[in-house]
Design a protein around this motif. Structure first.
Motif, PDB file in Angstrom:
ATOM      1  N   MET A   1       0.846  -1.179   0.000  1.00  0.00           N
ATOM      2  CA  MET A   1       0.000   0.000   0.000  1.00  0.00           C
ATOM      3  C   MET A   1       0.895   1.248   0.000  1.00  0.00           C
ATOM      4  SD  MET A   1      -3.149   1.029   2.449  1.00  0.00           S
ATOM      5  CE  MET A   1      -2.457   1.844   3.843  1.00  0.00           C
ATOM      6  N   ALA A   2       0.458   2.285  -0.678  1.00  0.00           N
ATOM      7  CA  ALA A   2       1.209   3.538  -0.737  1.00  0.00           C
ATOM      8  C   ALA A   2       0.248   4.714  -0.604  1.00  0.00           C
ATOM      9  CB  ALA A   2       1.963   3.631  -2.051  1.00  0.00           C
ATOM     10  N   LEU A   3       0.748   5.793  -0.058  1.00  0.00           N
ATOM     11  CA  LEU A   3      -0.054   6.997   0.106  1.00  0.00           C
ATOM     12  C   LEU A   3       0.823   8.209  -0.151  1.00  0.00           C
ATOM     13  CD1 LEU A   3      -2.716   8.371   1.026  1.00  0.00           C
ATOM     14  CD2 LEU A   3      -1.778   8.353   3.336  1.00  0.00           C
ATOM     15  N   ASN A   4       0.359   9.093  -1.017  1.00  0.00           N
ATOM     16  CA  ASN A   4       1.058  10.336  -1.314  1.00  0.00           C
ATOM     17  C   ASN A   4       0.035  11.443  -1.151  1.00  0.00           C
ATOM     18  OD1 ASN A   4       2.455  12.504  -2.311  1.00  0.00           O
ATOM     19  ND2 ASN A   4       2.999  11.561  -4.256  1.00  0.00           N
ATOM     20  N   LYS A   5      -0.033  12.036   0.040  1.00  0.00           N
ATOM     21  CA  LYS A   5      -1.037  13.044   0.344  1.00  0.00           C
ATOM     22  C   LYS A   5      -0.395  14.165   1.155  1.00  0.00           C
ATOM     23  CE  LYS A   5      -5.800  13.320   1.717  1.00  0.00           C
ATOM     24  NZ  LYS A   5      -6.493  13.159   0.482  1.00  0.00           N
ATOM     25  N   VAL A   6      -0.698  15.388   0.770  1.00  0.00           N
ATOM     26  CA  VAL A   6      -0.164  16.569   1.431  1.00  0.00           C
ATOM     27  C   VAL A   6      -1.324  17.469   1.819  1.00  0.00           C
ATOM     28  CG1 VAL A   6       1.285  18.614   1.134  1.00  0.00           C
ATOM     29  CG2 VAL A   6       1.939  16.465   0.071  1.00  0.00           C
ATOM     30  N   LEU A   7      -1.312  17.973   3.043  1.00  0.00           N
ATOM     31  CA  LEU A   7      -2.284  18.947   3.519  1.00  0.00           C
ATOM     32  C   LEU A   7      -1.497  20.161   4.015  1.00  0.00           C
ATOM     33  CD1 LEU A   7      -4.511  16.561   5.654  1.00  0.00           C
ATOM     34  CD2 LEU A   7      -4.932  17.322   3.322  1.00  0.00           C
ATOM     35  N   LEU A   8      -1.759  21.325   3.435  1.00  0.00           N
ATOM     36  CA  LEU A   8      -1.035  22.540   3.797  1.00  0.00           C
ATOM     37  C   LEU A   8      -2.010  23.681   4.045  1.00  0.00           C
ATOM     38  CD1 LEU A   8       1.740  22.477   1.049  1.00  0.00           C
ATOM     39  CD2 LEU A   8       2.040  21.920   3.467  1.00  0.00           C
ATOM     40  N   ILE A   9      -1.748  24.451   5.082  1.00  0.00           N
ATOM     41  CA  ILE A   9      -2.440  25.718   5.312  1.00  0.00           C
ATOM     42  C   ILE A   9      -1.352  26.765   5.423  1.00  0.00           C
ATOM     43  CG2 ILE A   9      -3.840  27.109   6.870  1.00  0.00           C
ATOM     44  CD1 ILE A   9      -5.266  24.547   7.718  1.00  0.00           C
ATOM     45  N   GLY A  10      -1.455  27.796   4.595  1.00  0.00           N
ATOM     46  CA  GLY A  10      -0.424  28.831   4.631  1.00  0.00           C
ATOM     47  C   GLY A  10      -0.865  30.080   3.916  1.00  0.00           C
ATOM     48  N   ASN A  11       0.082  30.999   3.789  1.00  0.00           N
ATOM     49  CA  ASN A  11      -0.179  32.282   3.138  1.00  0.00           C
ATOM     50  C   ASN A  11       0.542  32.344   1.802  1.00  0.00           C
ATOM     51  OD1 ASN A  11      -1.747  33.488   5.271  1.00  0.00           O
ATOM     52  ND2 ASN A  11       0.150  33.574   6.428  1.00  0.00           N
ATOM     53  N   VAL A  12      -0.151  32.893   0.818  1.00  0.00           N
ATOM     54  CA  VAL A  12       0.389  33.010  -0.530  1.00  0.00           C
ATOM     55  C   VAL A  12       1.455  34.101  -0.538  1.00  0.00           C
ATOM     56  CG1 VAL A  12      -0.200  33.538  -2.927  1.00  0.00           C
ATOM     57  CG2 VAL A  12      -1.766  32.190  -1.518  1.00  0.00           C
ATOM     58  N   GLY A  13       2.640  33.784  -1.084  1.00  0.00           N
ATOM     59  CA  GLY A  13       3.774  34.702  -1.061  1.00  0.00           C
ATOM     60  C   GLY A  13       3.736  35.776  -2.134  1.00  0.00           C
ATOM     61  N   LYS A  14       3.109  35.470  -3.278  1.00  0.00           N
ATOM     62  CA  LYS A  14       2.980  36.448  -4.361  1.00  0.00           C
ATOM     63  C   LYS A  14       1.762  36.049  -5.195  1.00  0.00           C
ATOM     64  CE  LYS A  14       6.235  34.054  -7.390  1.00  0.00           C
ATOM     65  NZ  LYS A  14       7.422  34.159  -8.214  1.00  0.00           N
ATOM     66  N   ASP A  15       1.297  36.971  -6.012  1.00  0.00           N
ATOM     67  CA  ASP A  15       0.150  36.660  -6.865  1.00  0.00           C
ATOM     68  C   ASP A  15       0.462  35.429  -7.715  1.00  0.00           C
ATOM     69  OD1 ASP A  15      -1.209  38.819  -5.843  1.00  0.00           O
ATOM     70  OD2 ASP A  15      -0.994  40.075  -7.624  1.00  0.00           O
ATOM     71  N   PRO A  16      -0.513  34.541  -7.900  1.00  0.00           N
ATOM     72  CA  PRO A  16      -0.277  33.337  -8.693  1.00  0.00           C
ATOM     73  C   PRO A  16       0.133  33.674 -10.131  1.00  0.00           C
ATOM     74  CG  PRO A  16      -2.365  33.187  -7.526  1.00  0.00           C
ATOM     75  CD  PRO A  16      -1.874  34.588  -7.356  1.00  0.00           C
ATOM     76  N   GLU A  17       0.998  32.832 -10.687  1.00  0.00           N
ATOM     77  CA  GLU A  17       1.375  32.953 -12.091  1.00  0.00           C
ATOM     78  C   GLU A  17       0.464  32.028 -12.878  1.00  0.00           C
ATOM     79  OE1 GLU A  17       5.525  32.059 -12.509  1.00  0.00           O
ATOM     80  OE2 GLU A  17       6.065  33.386 -10.857  1.00  0.00           O
TER      81      GLU A  17
END
Length: 158
Positions: free
Chosen positions: A1-17
């Protein structure tokens, strides 16, 4: 079995490209900062900031283009992706990115961060519906403790 999952809460550093590709697909690159605070051996407060590159495709890229700005707080759920390439000098370069599966906009209503549910049907955005004309809340009258009498007879069977 494998799992590749990321959960992040944060602030955006610059406007998205944002890039619009042939065929109508769009992709957004979002720079996200997550910070943790701790005390070092001397008891001094320290802050460690980690920077993440978030890649969002199609509808999530549209969400980023329309609603995410520098300073926005977001919740990202996704997968870690690593890739490599040869740069102009023939050097092998590596990058680790987060492939977003869903993005939720966080923050207070009215700060311009989050669209209303009627404006957004993007995957991962799950804001609760807000009533158009909220009804005034009914309050329960306060009970005076002196009005409560204990005659010693309980209706409990034990």
């Amino acid at each position: 079995m494998a799992l590749n999952k990321v959960l992040l809460i944060g602030n955006v550093g610059k406007d998205p490209e944002i890039r619009h590709l042939q065929g109508g697909a769009s992709v957004a690159t979002i720079t996200l900062a997550t910070s943790e605070r701790y005390k070092d051996r001397n008891g001094e407060s320290r802050e460690l900031t980690e920077w993440h590159t978030i890649i969002a495709w199609r509808q999530l890229a549209d969400l980023a283009e329309n609603y995410i700005r520098k300073g926005s707080q977001i919740f990202v759920e996704g997968r870690i992706r690593s890739r490599s390439w040869d740069d102009q000098n023939g050097q092998k370069r590596y990058v680790t990115e987060i492939q977003a599966d869903s993005i939720q906009l966080l923050g207070k209503r009215g700060d311009g961060a989050a669209p209303t549910p009627a404006q957004s049907n993007y995957g991962g955005y799950n804001a609760p519906a807000q009533p158009q004309n909220p009804q005034p809340q009914q309050t329960t009258p306060m009970v005076n403790p002196a009005d409560l009498t204990d005659d010693g007879a309980d209706d409990l069977p034990f």
